[in-house]
Write a protein that holds these residues in place. Structure first.
Motif, PDB file in Angstrom:
ATOM      1  N   LYS A 102       5.557  10.866   1.644  1.00 56.82           N
ATOM      2  CA  LYS A 102       4.668  11.876   1.076  1.00 56.82           C
ATOM      3  C   LYS A 102       3.290  11.294   0.832  1.00 56.82           C
ATOM      4  N   SER A 103       3.265  10.071   0.346  1.00 56.14           N
ATOM      5  CA  SER A 103       2.002   9.382   0.053  1.00 56.14           C
ATOM      6  C   SER A 103       2.017   8.012   0.713  1.00 56.14           C
ATOM      7  N   GLN A 104       0.884   7.608   1.254  1.00 54.60           N
ATOM      8  CA  GLN A 104       0.776   6.291   1.886  1.00 54.60           C
ATOM      9  C   GLN A 104       0.390   5.198   0.880  1.00 54.60           C
ATOM     10  N   ASN A 105       0.343   5.562  -0.401  1.00 57.33           N
ATOM     11  CA  ASN A 105       0.039   4.586  -1.448  1.00 57.33           C
ATOM     12  C   ASN A 105       1.328   3.950  -1.966  1.00 57.33           C
ATOM     13  N   ASN A 128       9.557   9.153  -2.555  1.00 59.16           N
ATOM     14  CA  ASN A 128       8.370   9.316  -1.710  1.00 59.16           C
ATOM     15  C   ASN A 128       8.751   9.695  -0.274  1.00 59.16           C
TER      16      ASN A 128
END
Length: 455
Positions: free
Chosen positions: A240-243, A271
């Motif tokens: 969902k997030s690349q962080n 994620n």
């Protein structure tokens, strides 16, 4: 009173009759064991009708397969009976169809080499799951029995076949496993989850983030995978997030060595977004012409592999994935993965509950594929259309939480703006506590996965 002579004569006659009777019985038993009884005693009793598998209706897996293979019921439960596997039923298969090996689901399930010939068929994993596979001779014996009409008794099949102990597809270290042939560099690329150890009598589920190795964006219109025997499932997750992504190449177990949950792994799962996956040893999915998934440059995926080992020795897990490319100029439609989750679950203890959740689309949408995900309390997963002329129409149904149907639509399922899909899931909470949505096997899930694109 009988004299000694008459007693001796009576004893001799009785003995002769008993010997004759025993010889007749032995001959009958040998004849009978040359077919189904030998299959029962030497195969089913040892490898199938075991606790937790096909021993009784109380087995945890019974709700999925609905098949008991103990001696008193196995023949009647198999011959000319329909399977619960949705894909096999659609292909007009029976558990055993006398005289027709190709239409006998039993043979397909025990013949692990058939998996490579049935890529794309959602028949589930070869059996017995997590245990040593049947030998070449045992499988051939069953094939000949079906071919000869699947008699209840009698038969003239060579009984020595069943003593052949050479496994057709071994699961242990050093056993033969054919790697998936990679595509040509011009056609695609291969990802590989290297062999990892699964301890004896243990289930191991791991996650490994692996880079795709692409310096430019890719468009993928075909996904192919192959796994070693013993695999329960494999999922390729997007994020969902690349962080705050997990380190690449690091094996993250779902459980610690002492059996407790690995909380850091569970946190990383929050994620996840489904990108591709299967619960079959072989998988081959191809999008319609001109449709593809996009992978950004320098991307990575989380490999999720789950293996079940019921043997007394260690086995290896291993996964190959081929991603076939399509030239950007040939891509007319970029598909997306569908990930519709109902997280507000509240399943009362000791009760059966039907839970529904509606998901509507803000734009006209075409659905290409649907599949479902629950844990062990899920009995039935139904997906219906919501809104429009087809309101309430059932477009998906699966009763096997371990091997859910993957339904591909030859003609995309078209939904107008404001229409959508509804999940209708029957849960049977056989525990003594309320169960809610969560990531552990003691929690539950209710998720629609699939592929779609917006018009």
């Amino acid at each position: 009173m009988f004299s000694f002579y008459y007693k001796a004569l009576l004893c001799a006659v009785t003995t002769a009759l008993l010997v004759s009777s025993c010889q007749t019985k032995d001959a009958e038993e040998v004849l009978e064991e040359g077919s189904f009884k030998l299959i029962q005693t030497q195969i089913f009793d040892k490898s199938c009708a075991t606790s937790g598998c096909h021993a009784s209706e109380q087995d945890a897996s019974f709700r999925q397969h609905g098949l008991v293979l103990t001696a008193n019921v196995s023949y009647d439960n198999l011959v000319n009976k329909f399977t619960k596997n949705t894909a096999a039923k659609a292909d007009s298969m029976r558990l055993v169809m006398p005289g027709n090996v190709a239409k006998s689901f039993l043979y397909t399930k025990i013949n692990c080499s058939a998996a490579s010939q049935l890529a794309g068929k959602q028949y589930g994993n070869p059996m017995p799951l997590g245990a040593n596979g049947l030998s070449v001779g045992e499988i051939e014996f069953i094939r000949k029995w079906i071919e000869s009409g699947a008699p209840r008794s009698g038969g003239s099949i060579d009984a020595s076949l069943i003593t052949n102990s050479v496994p057709l597809c071994g699961s242990g270290f050093g056993s033969t496993f054919t790697a998936l042939e990679p595509p040509k560099a011009s056609e695609g690329l291969q990802l590989h989850l290297e062999p990892f150890e699964v301890a004896n009598t243990y289930e191991r589920e791991i996650f490994v983030r692996k880079p795709v190795g692409n310096t430019t964006e890719l468009y993928i219109n075909r996904i192919q995978s192959r796994m070693r025997p013993g695999s329960h499932h494999f999922i390729l997750y997007d994020f969902k997030s690349q962080n705050n992504l997990p380190p690449t190449g690091q094996v993250r177990d779902l459980r610690n060595a002492d059996g407790t949950s690995n909380l850091l792994t569970f946190l990383s799962m929050q994620n996840h977004v489904f990108w591709a996956g299967t619960q079959t040893q072989e998988y081959d999915y191809q999008f319609p012409e001109g449709v593809a998934l996009r992978i950004p440059a320098n991307y990575s995926f989380d490999f999720n592999s789950h293996y079940v080992n019921k043997t007394t020795g260690k086995i290896p897990g291993e996964v190959y994935v081929n991603l076939y490319k399509q030239a950007k100029e040939k891509v007319k439609i970029v598909a997306n993965s569908l990930n519709l989750a109902h997280e507000s679950l509240n399943l009362p203890a000791g009760q059966r509950s039907v839970v529904t959740k509606t998901f509507t689309f803000s734009k006209p949408t075409k659905v290409l594929m649907l599949t479902s995900h629950t844990h062990k309390l899920g009995e039935k997963f139904v997906i219906k259309i919501v809104g429009g002329d087809r309101n309430g129409e059932i477009v998906y149904e699966s009763t096997d939480w371990e091997h859910p149907l993957i339904k591909t639509f030859t003609q995309p399922l078209e939904l107008k703006k404001g229409e959508g899909l509804m999940s209708e899931v029957t849960f049977n909470n056989t525990t003594t506590k309320t169960v809610r949505f969560g990531l552990t096997s003691e929690d539950e899930m209710n998720i629609i996965f699939g592929y779609y694109y917006e018009q």
